[in-house]
Design an enzyme around this catalytic site. Structure first.
Site, mmCIF file in Angstrom:
data_model
loop_
_atom_site.group_PDB
_atom_site.id
_atom_site.type_symbol
_atom_site.label_atom_id
_atom_site.label_comp_id
_atom_site.label_asym_id
_atom_site.label_seq_id
_atom_site.Cartn_x
_atom_site.Cartn_y
_atom_site.Cartn_z
ATOM 1 N N HIS A 3 2.671 -45.295 52.233
ATOM 2 C CA HIS A 3 3.827 -44.831 51.472
ATOM 3 C C HIS A 3 4.644 -43.883 52.350
ATOM 4 O O HIS A 3 4.066 -43.007 53.006
ATOM 5 C CB HIS A 3 3.369 -44.133 50.190
ATOM 6 C CG HIS A 3 4.516 -43.669 49.355
ATOM 7 N ND1 HIS A 3 5.351 -44.537 48.695
ATOM 8 C CD2 HIS A 3 4.990 -42.422 49.108
ATOM 9 C CE1 HIS A 3 6.285 -43.859 48.069
ATOM 10 N NE2 HIS A 3 6.093 -42.576 48.300
ATOM 11 N N ALA A 18 -5.105 -47.649 40.231
ATOM 12 C CA ALA A 18 -4.269 -48.386 39.272
ATOM 13 C C ALA A 18 -2.833 -47.863 39.113
ATOM 14 O O ALA A 18 -1.947 -48.603 38.722
ATOM 15 C CB ALA A 18 -4.964 -48.405 37.920
ATOM 16 N N ASP A 52 1.476 -45.653 43.496
ATOM 17 C CA ASP A 52 1.185 -44.859 44.694
ATOM 18 C C ASP A 52 0.121 -43.801 44.422
ATOM 19 O O ASP A 52 0.231 -42.645 44.855
ATOM 20 C CB ASP A 52 2.475 -44.220 45.250
ATOM 21 C CG ASP A 52 3.419 -45.290 45.780
ATOM 22 O OD1 ASP A 52 2.931 -46.298 46.326
ATOM 23 O OD2 ASP A 52 4.640 -45.143 45.634
#
Ligand code: GRF
Length: 216
Positions: free
Chosen positions: A124, A157, A160
């Site tokens: 990310h 889940a 990010d």
């Protein structure tokens, strides 16, 4: 005392470790992994590439490398659960030791993570838990932070969300716009991804219940 173990992967008995990469865009992270894997000493090799859309440069990079590819568009399935299961099944065909979400812009679902949780990592372009979502670089710039960066994490889940494997800092410079900042982050991100995936592949890794990730 060490915290309880959520997931443990030992170093593979017969390297290289098998990577399935998931992509959505230009695929520079994928290319960095392909280049690294060309050296047998790296200990990991991309064996297949999956995408959420056709016609992207990342798929061309995979084809140029002679790798099998697959495209699963959510719109082609009756619902997200059916898509998620199909993705799980397609990835499973390639028996990955590690799934690398390399600029993949879709949230992986419960069925996928039941099969590959603990062995799926994502990058990310921000220092999580700050600025999750589609526009990590843009959001950090808009907020006015002086330091941002990139994060490699084990996918859970949420958006990010997941135990952090590595982070690197990137300063925000005078005159930055989203593109300039994201490009500088991506340079660092690629290096971090290649370095950490190589370590994980060669040495194995452990995810503890308190979110700590250790290699080995
Ligand atoms: C990376 O910055 C990734 O973190 C973000 O999108 C970018 C993908 O770049 N989600 P590329 O497709 O690997 O060039």
């Amino acid at each position: 005392m060490a915290s309880p173990v959520l997931f443990r992967q030992l170093s593979p008995p017969s390297p290289p470790a098998r990577i399935v990469a998931l992509v959505s865009g230009s695929g520079t992270n994928l290319q960095a992994l392909l280049d690294a894997g060309a050296d047998p000493a790296y200990g990991a090799a991309v064996v297949a590439v999956g995408a959420d859309r056709p016609g992207i440069l990342a798929l061309k990079r995979a084809e140029d490398a002679g790798l099998p590819t697959f495209v699963l568009r959510i719109a082609d399935f009756p619902d997200r659960t059916a898509w998620d299961r199909a993705l799980r099944d397609e990835v499973a065909k390639h028996s990955p030791d590690l799934v690398v979400s390399a600029g993949y812009m879709k949230l992986l679902g419960q069925d996928f993570l039941e099969a590959f949780g603990g062995r799926t990592v994502n990058t990310h372009p921000a220092l999580l838990p700050s600025f999750p979502g589609m526009h990590g670089a843009r959001d950090a710039l808009a907020y006015g932070v002086k330091i941002t960066g990139c994060t490699l994490f084990a996918v859970a889940a949420g958006v990010d969300d997941g135990p952090i494997i590595a982070q690197e800092a990137v300063p925000v410079l005078e005159g930055d716009d989203e593109d300039k900042l994201h490009e500088r982050i991506k340079n660092v991100e690629r290096r971090m991804l290649v370095h950490q995936v190589g370590r994980m592949a060669r040495e194995g890794w452990t995810i503890h219940t308190d979110r700590k990730v250790t290699i080995p």
